[in-house]
Scaffold this active site. Structure first.
Site, mmCIF file in Angstrom:
data_model
loop_
_atom_site.group_PDB
_atom_site.id
_atom_site.type_symbol
_atom_site.label_atom_id
_atom_site.label_comp_id
_atom_site.label_asym_id
_atom_site.label_seq_id
_atom_site.Cartn_x
_atom_site.Cartn_y
_atom_site.Cartn_z
ATOM 1 N N ASP A 35 -55.032 -55.776 22.650
ATOM 2 C CA ASP A 35 -54.054 -54.916 21.973
ATOM 3 C C ASP A 35 -54.421 -54.849 20.489
ATOM 4 O O ASP A 35 -54.770 -55.858 19.870
ATOM 5 C CB ASP A 35 -52.640 -55.482 22.149
ATOM 6 C CG ASP A 35 -51.573 -54.489 21.756
ATOM 7 O OD1 ASP A 35 -50.801 -54.072 22.631
ATOM 8 O OD2 ASP A 35 -51.499 -54.126 20.562
ATOM 9 N N ILE A 36 -54.323 -53.662 19.918
ATOM 10 C CA ILE A 36 -54.687 -53.467 18.511
ATOM 11 C C ILE A 36 -53.682 -54.160 17.573
ATOM 12 O O ILE A 36 -54.027 -54.499 16.442
ATOM 13 C CB ILE A 36 -54.826 -51.952 18.212
ATOM 14 C CG1 ILE A 36 -55.798 -51.688 17.089
ATOM 15 C CG2 ILE A 36 -53.487 -51.298 17.957
ATOM 16 C CD1 ILE A 36 -56.203 -50.222 16.953
ATOM 17 N N ASN A 91 -43.401 -51.890 29.088
ATOM 18 C CA ASN A 91 -42.453 -50.891 28.609
ATOM 19 C C ASN A 91 -42.545 -49.683 29.524
ATOM 20 O O ASN A 91 -43.653 -49.261 29.889
ATOM 21 C CB ASN A 91 -42.781 -50.502 27.170
ATOM 22 C CG ASN A 91 -42.565 -51.656 26.209
ATOM 23 O OD1 ASN A 91 -41.538 -52.325 26.251
ATOM 24 N ND2 ASN A 91 -43.552 -51.923 25.355
ATOM 25 N N GLN A 97 -41.641 -47.221 25.581
ATOM 26 C CA GLN A 97 -43.092 -47.123 25.805
ATOM 27 C C GLN A 97 -43.697 -46.183 24.779
ATOM 28 O O GLN A 97 -43.297 -45.016 24.668
ATOM 29 C CB GLN A 97 -43.343 -46.611 27.235
ATOM 30 C CG GLN A 97 -44.799 -46.570 27.628
ATOM 31 C CD GLN A 97 -44.993 -46.057 29.058
ATOM 32 O OE1 GLN A 97 -44.032 -45.867 29.806
ATOM 33 N NE2 GLN A 97 -46.231 -45.824 29.433
ATOM 34 N N HIS A 103 -49.483 -49.356 31.543
ATOM 35 C CA HIS A 103 -50.161 -50.595 31.157
ATOM 36 C C HIS A 103 -49.184 -51.759 31.167
ATOM 37 O O HIS A 103 -47.981 -51.588 30.943
ATOM 38 C CB HIS A 103 -50.812 -50.459 29.779
ATOM 39 C CG HIS A 103 -49.846 -50.099 28.686
ATOM 40 N ND1 HIS A 103 -49.390 -48.808 28.491
ATOM 41 C CD2 HIS A 103 -49.232 -50.856 27.752
ATOM 42 C CE1 HIS A 103 -48.549 -48.795 27.471
ATOM 43 N NE2 HIS A 103 -48.423 -50.030 27.010
ATOM 44 N N LEU A 104 -49.766 -52.913 31.405
ATOM 45 C CA LEU A 104 -49.018 -54.167 31.417
ATOM 46 C C LEU A 104 -49.550 -55.024 30.276
ATOM 47 O O LEU A 104 -50.766 -55.190 30.135
ATOM 48 C CB LEU A 104 -49.260 -54.855 32.771
ATOM 49 C CG LEU A 104 -48.537 -56.158 33.087
ATOM 50 C CD1 LEU A 104 -47.026 -55.951 33.141
ATOM 51 C CD2 LEU A 104 -49.032 -56.711 34.431
ATOM 52 N N HIS A 105 -48.632 -55.553 29.458
ATOM 53 C CA HIS A 105 -49.038 -56.467 28.387
ATOM 54 C C HIS A 105 -49.173 -57.865 28.977
ATOM 55 O O HIS A 105 -48.270 -58.323 29.692
ATOM 56 C CB HIS A 105 -47.970 -56.521 27.280
ATOM 57 C CG HIS A 105 -47.773 -55.225 26.544
ATOM 58 N ND1 HIS A 105 -48.180 -55.047 25.230
ATOM 59 C CD2 HIS A 105 -47.199 -54.054 26.915
ATOM 60 C CE1 HIS A 105 -47.854 -53.811 24.836
ATOM 61 N NE2 HIS A 105 -47.255 -53.193 25.846
HETATM 62 P P1 DGP Z 1 -46.271 -49.758 24.556
HETATM 63 O O1 DGP Z 1 -46.703 -48.383 25.012
HETATM 64 O O2 DGP Z 1 -45.025 -49.722 23.722
HETATM 65 O O3 DGP Z 1 -46.123 -50.725 25.699
HETATM 66 O O4 DGP Z 1 -47.388 -50.372 23.617
HETATM 67 C C1 DGP Z 1 -48.617 -49.796 23.402
HETATM 68 C C2 DGP Z 1 -49.534 -50.824 22.807
HETATM 69 O O5 DGP Z 1 -50.808 -50.229 22.665
HETATM 70 C C3 DGP Z 1 -49.133 -51.359 21.445
HETATM 71 O O6 DGP Z 1 -48.899 -52.765 21.537
HETATM 72 C C4 DGP Z 1 -50.327 -51.079 20.534
HETATM 73 C C5 DGP Z 1 -51.421 -50.731 21.505
HETATM 74 N N1 DGP Z 1 -52.325 -49.680 21.033
HETATM 75 C C6 DGP Z 1 -51.960 -48.457 20.568
HETATM 76 N N2 DGP Z 1 -53.070 -47.746 20.236
HETATM 77 C C7 DGP Z 1 -54.136 -48.541 20.523
HETATM 78 C C8 DGP Z 1 -55.540 -48.366 20.404
HETATM 79 O O7 DGP Z 1 -56.052 -47.325 19.974
HETATM 80 N N3 DGP Z 1 -56.334 -49.404 20.780
HETATM 81 C C9 DGP Z 1 -55.800 -50.576 21.279
HETATM 82 N N4 DGP Z 1 -56.666 -51.537 21.615
HETATM 83 N N5 DGP Z 1 -54.478 -50.775 21.402
HETATM 84 C C10 DGP Z 1 -53.658 -49.769 21.032
#
Ligand code: DGP
Length: 111
Positions: A35-36, A91, A97, A103-105
């Site tokens: 995760d970024i 989410n 989300q 996706h799953l964290h």
């Molecule tokens: P969510 O959709 O709220 O479950 O979270 C999306 C997650 O994705 C968030 O924790 C940050 C991550 N994220 C967003 N953009 C990028 C990206 O370009 N690269 C990576 N590696 N992660 C990302």
């Protein structure tokens, strides 16, 4: 049948190697990358390669998908050495989300 309507997310770009991602695991169905914005010492996203928008778009009858997602989570937790203690979080739908690509964290690595 699950809805596989086409979406083009930032995660699709990582899957296609159009933008970089720190990939930790990949198979036919899932890709896993850091995760970024990590919320834990280890924080990866287990992303469906099929461009499903969210869990709500997966048929309840698609037991294989639901089972395989959890099995991949376990496999990757072991691969990353956090199998003793980890957290899974998903989410589903805006505004919870942010990225509309299922996706799953997977988080862990706390001392
Ligand atoms: P969510 O959709 O709220 O479950 O979270 C999306 C997650 O994705 C968030 O924790 C940050 C991550 N994220 C967003 N953009 C990028 C990206 O370009 N690269 C990576 N590696 N992660 C990302």
């Amino acid at each position: 049948m699950s809805d596989t309507s086409s979406i083009d997310s930032i995660f699709t770009k990582i899957i296609k190697r159009e933008i970089p991602g720190k990939i930790q695991y990949e198979d036919d169905q899932f890709i896993v990358f850091n995760d970024i914005h990590p919320q834990a010492p280890v924080h990866v996203l287990i992303v469906s390669k099929e461009p499903h928008e969210s869990l709500e778009k997966i048929s309840t009858e698609d037991i294989h998908f639901h089972a395989e997602l959890l099995l991949v989570a376990r496999k990757v937790a072991k691969l990353l050495g956090i199998q003793k203690s980890y957290k899974l979080m998903m989410n589903v739908g805006a505004p919870a989300q942010e990225v509309m690509h299922l996706h799953l964290h997977l988080m862990g690595g706390w001392k």
